[in-house]
Write a protein that holds these residues in place. Structure first.
Motif, PDB file in Angstrom:
ATOM      1  N   GLN A 223      18.305  33.160  -5.043  1.00 22.18           N
ATOM      2  CA  GLN A 223      18.322  31.780  -5.509  1.00 22.18           C
ATOM      3  C   GLN A 223      18.568  30.790  -4.373  1.00 22.18           C
ATOM      4  OE1 GLN A 223      21.377  32.077  -8.480  1.00 22.18           O
ATOM      5  NE2 GLN A 223      19.958  32.719 -10.103  1.00 22.18           N
ATOM      6  N   MET A 224      19.254  31.215  -3.320  1.00 26.19           N
ATOM      7  CA  MET A 224      19.547  30.317  -2.198  1.00 26.19           C
ATOM      8  C   MET A 224      18.294  29.902  -1.451  1.00 26.19           C
ATOM      9  SD  MET A 224      23.083  31.826  -0.564  1.00 26.19           S
ATOM     10  CE  MET A 224      22.965  30.673   0.815  1.00 26.19           C
ATOM     11  N   ARG A 225      17.199  30.663  -1.610  1.00 28.87           N
ATOM     12  CA  ARG A 225      15.955  30.288  -0.938  1.00 28.87           C
ATOM     13  C   ARG A 225      15.465  28.915  -1.405  1.00 28.87           C
ATOM     14  NH1 ARG A 225      12.449  35.498  -2.390  1.00 28.87           N
ATOM     15  NH2 ARG A 225      13.126  34.731  -4.424  1.00 28.87           N
ATOM     16  N   LEU A 226      15.846  28.529  -2.641  1.00 29.09           N
ATOM     17  CA  LEU A 226      15.376  27.267  -3.187  1.00 29.09           C
ATOM     18  C   LEU A 226      15.943  26.070  -2.425  1.00 29.09           C
ATOM     19  CD1 LEU A 226      15.697  28.048  -7.002  1.00 29.09           C
ATOM     20  CD2 LEU A 226      13.760  28.413  -5.489  1.00 29.09           C
ATOM     21  N   ARG A 227      17.025  26.284  -1.655  1.00 25.99           N
ATOM     22  CA  ARG A 227      17.591  25.187  -0.855  1.00 25.99           C
ATOM     23  C   ARG A 227      16.694  24.828   0.314  1.00 25.99           C
ATOM     24  NH1 ARG A 227      23.994  26.766  -0.009  1.00 25.99           N
ATOM     25  NH2 ARG A 227      24.548  27.098  -2.231  1.00 25.99           N
ATOM     26  N   TYR A 228      15.889  25.764   0.743  1.00 29.52           N
ATOM     27  CA  TYR A 228      15.143  25.576   1.986  1.00 29.52           C
ATOM     28  C   TYR A 228      13.634  25.596   1.803  1.00 29.52           C
ATOM     29  CZ  TYR A 228      19.796  26.996   3.485  1.00 29.52           C
ATOM     30  OH  TYR A 228      21.156  27.087   3.637  1.00 29.52           O
ATOM     31  N   PHE A 229      13.153  26.140   0.679  1.00 31.23           N
ATOM     32  CA  PHE A 229      11.716  26.267   0.476  1.00 31.23           C
ATOM     33  C   PHE A 229      11.349  25.844  -0.949  1.00 31.23           C
ATOM     34  CE2 PHE A 229      12.996  29.589   3.489  1.00 31.23           C
ATOM     35  CZ  PHE A 229      12.195  29.258   4.586  1.00 31.23           C
ATOM     36  N   ASP A 230      10.084  25.548  -1.120  1.00 31.30           N
ATOM     37  CA  ASP A 230       9.562  25.228  -2.441  1.00 31.30           C
ATOM     38  C   ASP A 230       9.704  26.460  -3.340  1.00 31.30           C
ATOM     39  OD1 ASP A 230       8.160  24.517  -4.685  1.00 31.30           O
ATOM     40  OD2 ASP A 230       6.297  24.017  -3.647  1.00 31.30           O
ATOM     41  N   GLY A 231      10.351  26.281  -4.488  1.00 35.25           N
ATOM     42  CA  GLY A 231      10.611  27.410  -5.360  1.00 35.25           C
ATOM     43  C   GLY A 231       9.366  28.095  -5.875  1.00 35.25           C
ATOM     44  N   SER A 232       8.226  27.364  -5.965  1.00 37.84           N
ATOM     45  CA  SER A 232       7.003  27.982  -6.481  1.00 37.84           C
ATOM     46  C   SER A 232       6.490  29.097  -5.574  1.00 37.84           C
ATOM     47  CB  SER A 232       5.916  26.916  -6.663  1.00 37.84           C
ATOM     48  OG  SER A 232       5.588  26.308  -5.415  1.00 37.84           O
ATOM     49  N   LEU A 233       6.924  29.093  -4.306  1.00 38.01           N
ATOM     50  CA  LEU A 233       6.494  30.156  -3.390  1.00 38.01           C
ATOM     51  C   LEU A 233       7.074  31.509  -3.777  1.00 38.01           C
ATOM     52  CD1 LEU A 233       6.896  28.354   0.057  1.00 38.01           C
ATOM     53  CD2 LEU A 233       4.746  28.927  -1.090  1.00 38.01           C
ATOM     54  N   PHE A 234       8.181  31.506  -4.501  1.00 43.31           N
ATOM     55  CA  PHE A 234       8.907  32.747  -4.751  1.00 43.31           C
ATOM     56  C   PHE A 234       8.947  33.131  -6.226  1.00 43.31           C
ATOM     57  CE2 PHE A 234      10.930  30.574  -1.098  1.00 43.31           C
ATOM     58  CZ  PHE A 234      10.554  31.459  -0.107  1.00 43.31           C
ATOM     59  N   ALA A 235       8.097  32.513  -7.049  1.00 45.83           N
ATOM     60  CA  ALA A 235       8.109  32.827  -8.476  1.00 45.83           C
ATOM     61  C   ALA A 235       7.772  34.304  -8.687  1.00 45.83           C
ATOM     62  CB  ALA A 235       7.116  31.942  -9.220  1.00 45.83           C
ATOM     63  N   ASP A 236       8.724  35.051  -9.181  1.00 46.02           N
ATOM     64  CA  ASP A 236       8.550  36.480  -9.443  1.00 46.02           C
ATOM     65  C   ASP A 236       9.366  36.819 -10.687  1.00 46.02           C
ATOM     66  OD1 ASP A 236       8.024  39.148  -9.354  1.00 46.02           O
ATOM     67  OD2 ASP A 236       8.920  39.519  -7.390  1.00 46.02           O
ATOM     68  N   PRO A 237       8.942  36.330 -11.858  1.00 47.03           N
ATOM     69  CA  PRO A 237       9.784  36.467 -13.052  1.00 47.03           C
ATOM     70  C   PRO A 237      10.102  37.898 -13.430  1.00 47.03           C
ATOM     71  CG  PRO A 237       7.566  35.714 -13.615  1.00 47.03           C
ATOM     72  CD  PRO A 237       7.691  35.615 -12.140  1.00 47.03           C
ATOM     73  N   ALA A 238       9.158  38.821 -13.224  1.00 50.31           N
ATOM     74  CA  ALA A 238       9.416  40.206 -13.613  1.00 50.31           C
ATOM     75  C   ALA A 238      10.589  40.781 -12.830  1.00 50.31           C
ATOM     76  CB  ALA A 238       8.164  41.060 -13.395  1.00 50.31           C
ATOM     77  N   TRP A 239      10.626  40.524 -11.533  1.00 46.92           N
ATOM     78  CA  TRP A 239      11.703  41.073 -10.704  1.00 46.92           C
ATOM     79  C   TRP A 239      13.028  40.385 -11.010  1.00 46.92           C
ATOM     80  CZ3 TRP A 239      12.815  45.347  -8.761  1.00 46.92           C
ATOM     81  CH2 TRP A 239      13.763  45.510  -7.733  1.00 46.92           C
ATOM     82  N   ASP A 240      12.992  39.061 -11.217  1.00 44.71           N
ATOM     83  CA  ASP A 240      14.226  38.357 -11.566  1.00 44.71           C
ATOM     84  C   ASP A 240      14.774  38.851 -12.905  1.00 44.71           C
ATOM     85  OD1 ASP A 240      14.475  36.702  -9.296  1.00 44.71           O
ATOM     86  OD2 ASP A 240      12.946  35.359 -10.068  1.00 44.71           O
ATOM     87  N   ILE A 241      13.892  39.146 -13.842  1.00 50.31           N
ATOM     88  CA  ILE A 241      14.316  39.694 -15.134  1.00 50.31           C
ATOM     89  C   ILE A 241      14.954  41.061 -14.953  1.00 50.31           C
ATOM     90  CG2 ILE A 241      13.404  40.688 -17.286  1.00 50.31           C
ATOM     91  CD1 ILE A 241      11.389  38.316 -17.306  1.00 50.31           C
ATOM     92  N   LEU A 242      14.331  41.910 -14.153  1.00 48.52           N
ATOM     93  CA  LEU A 242      14.874  43.255 -13.923  1.00 48.52           C
ATOM     94  C   LEU A 242      16.234  43.189 -13.237  1.00 48.52           C
ATOM     95  CD1 LEU A 242      11.675  45.199 -12.776  1.00 48.52           C
ATOM     96  CD2 LEU A 242      12.868  45.403 -14.965  1.00 48.52           C
ATOM     97  N   LEU A 243      16.373  42.318 -12.241  1.00 51.83           N
ATOM     98  CA  LEU A 243      17.651  42.201 -11.536  1.00 51.83           C
ATOM     99  C   LEU A 243      18.759  41.709 -12.469  1.00 51.83           C
ATOM    100  CD1 LEU A 243      16.725  40.687  -8.042  1.00 51.83           C
ATOM    101  CD2 LEU A 243      17.704  42.945  -8.489  1.00 51.83           C
ATOM    102  N   ASP A 244      18.451  40.705 -13.270  1.00 46.84           N
ATOM    103  CA  ASP A 244      19.470  40.162 -14.166  1.00 46.84           C
ATOM    104  C   ASP A 244      19.900  41.210 -15.196  1.00 46.84           C
ATOM    105  OD1 ASP A 244      20.858  37.541 -14.979  1.00 46.84           O
ATOM    106  OD2 ASP A 244      20.022  38.231 -16.877  1.00 46.84           O
ATOM    107  N   LEU A 245      18.952  41.954 -15.735  1.00 47.60           N
ATOM    108  CA  LEU A 245      19.292  42.973 -16.725  1.00 47.60           C
ATOM    109  C   LEU A 245      20.016  44.155 -16.089  1.00 47.60           C
ATOM    110  CD1 LEU A 245      16.093  42.991 -18.969  1.00 47.60           C
ATOM    111  CD2 LEU A 245      18.350  42.049 -19.507  1.00 47.60           C
ATOM    112  N   ALA A 246      19.670  44.463 -14.828  1.00 53.13           N
ATOM    113  CA  ALA A 246      20.375  45.539 -14.135  1.00 53.13           C
ATOM    114  C   ALA A 246      21.837  45.159 -13.917  1.00 53.13           C
ATOM    115  CB  ALA A 246      19.695  45.840 -12.802  1.00 53.13           C
ATOM    116  N   ALA A 247      22.079  43.908 -13.509  1.00 51.60           N
ATOM    117  CA  ALA A 247      23.454  43.453 -13.315  1.00 51.60           C
ATOM    118  C   ALA A 247      24.218  43.467 -14.635  1.00 51.60           C
ATOM    119  CB  ALA A 247      23.453  42.053 -12.710  1.00 51.60           C
ATOM    120  N   ALA A 248      23.571  43.032 -15.702  1.00 57.41           N
ATOM    121  CA  ALA A 248      24.228  43.027 -17.013  1.00 57.41           C
ATOM    122  C   ALA A 248      24.544  44.446 -17.476  1.00 57.41           C
ATOM    123  CB  ALA A 248      23.331  42.330 -18.031  1.00 57.41           C
TER     124      ALA A 248
END
Length: 323
Positions: A223-248
């Motif tokens: 998420q810290m990448r959004l401070r320095y770069f356009d967030g659309s460059l890093f849109a990867d919803p599948a991986w973000d979903i997997l990471l969040d569910l893994a942490a949960a």
């Protein structure tokens, strides 16, 4: 001049025009959905508020059911649950729009009909959803297009092609032949366990998911990448979903649909499409709340959790998360 695309009446195999049921409490939304359904070639079977439909005589559903439910009242949720059951049995296709505050309750009402769920959509998003329904209708004919329409469609196709090419360059890891907009289910050879890696290993030899704080630090770093770069460059919803569910899972927490949509980092409607596709692919599972049948949670499938654990072990996730 705005292009005016109108479909011929949508008909079934017997030649009967397909119909739509339009249900919405907000008058302007109901009027828009009715107009768009007519333009798409459907006949109107019923068009009224949710309360009027619930209190009226039991009528057959249309082949398409358009619903707008902005508030999660008890009566509205009861009606949505009935529509889910009836739509699932009758094979009707449902498009349901709602709001972010009502999303968890609305999502929990549907387990049989596989609706398209839109969150705070604009009119264009609703039209696209109707288009997805039309795409499943065989022998559908678009009206004869004029030369101006053809040029407009050609330019639009070229623009979409250029965008896809740029996204492909940003995603070098995609499999050959897989487009930037393409989501594929696991291939038949994918098992989600360690048979392809170490078929002789015992259950005890399998790696475990890292602790919750480790995975949360990885998520924070992304998420810290959004401070320095356009967030659309890093849109990867599948991986973000997997990471969040893994942490949960590591923290033994349940994850609501609303929370997961936020974690995906894309518009909620887009996140819901990814969640639905990942559930269909067997990567995620839908869990009903034992205390409230109208509420549902999303979790990693056991095979997906095993795959995430192996991945984290191989890349040294604990070391990567150290700040």
């Amino acid at each position: 001049m705005q292009a005016d695309f109108y479909y011929d009446p949508v008909r079934d195999a017997a030649g009967c025009q397909l119909s739509v049921t339009v249900l919405a409490d907000r008058d302007h939304i109901r009027a828009e959905m009715r107009e768009d359904a007519l333009a798409a070639g459907f006949s109107i079977r019923e068009c009224c508020s949710l309360e009027e439909y619930a209190q009226g005589p039991l009528a057959a559903l249309g082949d398409l059911v358009l619903v707008d439910c902005a508030e999660a009242s008890a009566d509205a949720m009861a009606l949505l649950s009935r529509l889910d059951m009836r739509g699932g049995k009758a094979g009707a296709q449902l498009v349901v729009s709602t709001t972010m505050p009502a999303l968890d309750s609305v999502f929990g009402c549907f387990s049989m009909s596989a609706p398209q769920i839109l969150v705070d959509p604009g009119r264009a998003e609703r039209i696209i959803a109707i288009g997805q329904v039309l795409a499943r209708v065989p022998n559908l004919r678009l009206r004869e297009m004029g030369e101006e329409d053809r040029l407009m469609l050609l330019r639009l196709t070229e623009q979409v092609g250029r965008i896809a090419e740029r996204l492909e360059k940003l995603s070098p890891g995609q499999r050959e032949g897989g487009g930037a907009f393409r989501f594929e289910s696991p291939s038949p050879a994918w098992h989600g366990d360690d048979r392809a890696h170490a078929s002789g290993q015992s259950e005890k030899a399998r790696p475990l998911l890292p602790d919750g704080p480790v995975l949360r630090r990885l998520i924070k770093a992304r998420q810290m990448r959004l401070r320095y770069f356009d967030g659309s460059l890093f849109a990867d919803p599948a991986w973000d979903i997997l990471l969040d569910l893994a942490a949960a899972r590591a923290e033994r927490q349940q994850v609501s649909v609303t929370s997961l949509c936020i974690a995906a980092g894309v518009p909620a409607t887009t996140a819901l499409r990814w969640i639905g596709q990942m559930v269909e692919a067997g990567l995620l599972v839908r869990l009903s709340d034992p205390h409230d049948r109208r509420r549902a949670y999303i979790a990693l499938a056991d095979s997906t959790a095993d795959a995430m654990a192996r991945y984290c072990a191989e890349v040294g996730a604990a070391e990567l998360a150290v700040v």
